[in-house]
Design an enzyme around this catalytic site. Structure first.
Site, PDB file in Angstrom:
ATOM      1  N   SER A  40       3.221  -1.738  -0.776  1.00  0.00           N
ATOM      2  CA  SER A  40       2.391  -0.425  -0.165  1.00  0.00           C
ATOM      3  C   SER A  40       1.379   0.164  -0.995  1.00  0.00           C
ATOM      4  CB  SER A  40       3.175   0.618   0.608  1.00  0.00           C
ATOM      5  OG  SER A  40       3.910   1.179  -0.636  1.00  0.00           O
ATOM      6  N   HIS A  49       3.904   7.715  -2.535  1.00  0.00           N
ATOM      7  CA  HIS A  49       2.614   7.389  -3.043  1.00  0.00           C
ATOM      8  C   HIS A  49       1.860   8.399  -3.493  1.00  0.00           C
ATOM      9  CE1 HIS A  49       3.976   4.879   0.391  1.00  0.00           C
ATOM     10  NE2 HIS A  49       3.570   3.757  -0.309  1.00  0.00           N
ATOM     11  N   ASP A  68       2.418  11.455  -0.225  1.00  0.00           N
ATOM     12  CA  ASP A  68       3.586  11.332   0.700  1.00  0.00           C
ATOM     13  C   ASP A  68       4.827  11.213  -0.104  1.00  0.00           C
ATOM     14  OD1 ASP A  68       3.692   8.696   0.128  1.00  0.00           O
ATOM     15  OD2 ASP A  68       2.863   8.053   1.949  1.00  0.00           O
TER      16      ASP A  68
END
Length: 376
Positions: free
Chosen positions: A51, A341, A338
């Protein structure tokens, strides 16, 4: 002299059409070759990983691991979600721009075809890992093995576009940028997988598997590879919440795990290059970089390093940032966007750290020295 008219009279129309088609084909191959930008030290980037690099490859998958909804993309140029797990640009975007390339297109975009492939392709899939099963607890993801298979198919498409010789040269000069491994360890910490192996056993299992994956890419022509090591994910709001951290203190045991994995991973990966003729490898230590910034927040413009900008729960550390969740008033003041990240701001700062500095941030030397000094 009406030469053109004479030719039209003597050559059948079908021959003229065929000749034009051949000429157009040759012109296209020449134009495509120009697009390779061989004068650049790095003409293309092929990105693989999780991600931290995913820019939308998971958007169409049945998985919780996707970011194709607000508030993701809040500070992206279009101010819309793209699938990037961040408020704006991610490190791959900053790297591409620094190297004079366009933003790298994602593999899952149907328009990523033809000449567009010549700048590289982003295969990264959120929640994926080195192991084939990593991330499947959240739904379907593309493992690193699958991403390598996708690259093999893209290579065939590039050959069809510019020919085999030009493709081999492009791939040998391209940068393969890989960010993976964190989700494998999150799986180890949070599921019964951790009961099947000791940490040293699991470490060795991952490194051995990863090295075989690198060899697979090398056998397809990849020679220039940069790997980003595990970040200090014991400092992520998601881990602070999970381990019930006191006063926002990083989870020392998790950061130790990252450090203990990065050291042998780095040494074995860099040593692998010595066994592969023409290989040029580099390693970026995200753990050291994040700890440096977190321990010197004011120097990098942060006032909040433990709470996520978007999220709910303790430290806003709920694993996901869904539409409708509260978002901080000032993203720039937060180290994390978040639960897992970092913000776009940190991702740009991370690139600056590894670009301008060698060890302990970038090995064997700075990314600028590595990328600008790449040899044929």
């Amino acid at each position: 002299m009406q030469l053109g008219g004479k030719v039209q009279q003597e050559w059948p129309t079908v021959c003229t059409a065929a000749t034009v088609a051949v000429v157009i084909g040759l012109l296209w191959q020449c134009a495509a070759a120009v697009l390779v930008h061989e004068e650049k030290p790095v003409p293309a980037i092929f990105a693989l990983g999780d991600s931290l690099l995913d820019a939308g490859n998971n958007n169409g998958l049945r998985t919780l691991a996707k970011a194709n909804h607000p508030p993701y993309g809040l500070d992206f140029p279009t101010h819309t979600p793209t699938g990037r797990f961040v408020n704006g640009y991610m490190i791959l975007d900053y790297l591409a721009l620094k190297l004079g390339l366009p933003l790298i297109p994602i593999h899952s975009d149907p328009s990523t075809k033809g000449a567009k492939l010549l700048y590289g392709v982003n295969f990264a899939s959120a929640a994926s890992g080195i192991q084939a099963y990593t991330g499947h607890e959240l739904g379907k993801v593309y493992s690193l093995d699958v991403q390598i298979q996708q690259f093999a198919e893209v290579k065939k498409e590039i050959i069809a576009t510019i020919g085999a010789n030009a493709t081999s040269r492009l791939i040998s000069k391209a940068l393969f940028y890989i960010v993976t491994g964190t989700n494998d360890w999150l799986l180890y910490l949070g599921t019964p997988v951790g009961k099947l192996y000791t940490k040293p056993q699991y470490r060795d299992l991952l490194i051995t598997k990863f090295n075989s994956q690198i060899k697979e890419l090398y056998n397809m022509g990849a020679q220039r590879v940069v790997v980003v090591g595990l970040g200090a994910f014991g400092c992520c709001p998601g881990q602070l919440r999970a381990f019930k951290a006191i006063n926002g203190t990083c989870v020392a045991s998790v950061n130790k795990l990252a450090k203990d994995f990065n050291a042998p991973w780095r040494s074995q990966f860099l040593a692998l290059a010595d066994t592969l003729p023409g290989a040029q490898f580099a390693f970026q230590d995200a753990c050291t970089a994040l700890l440096h910034v977190r321990n010197n927040p004011s120097a990098y413009g942060y006032s909040i390093v433990d709470h996520a900008c978007c999220g709910i729960g303790k430290y806003q550390g709920f694993p996901f940032c869904f539409q409708g969740f509260p978002v901080c008033d000032n993203v720039e003041s937060h180290l994390f966007w978040d639960a897992y990240h970092p913000t776009s701001r940190f991702q740009e700062q991370f690139l600056d750290l590894v670009w301008n500095n060698g060890p302990p941030y970038s090995y064997p030397y700075s990314s600028k020295e590595f990328l600008m000094g790449l040899k044929d």
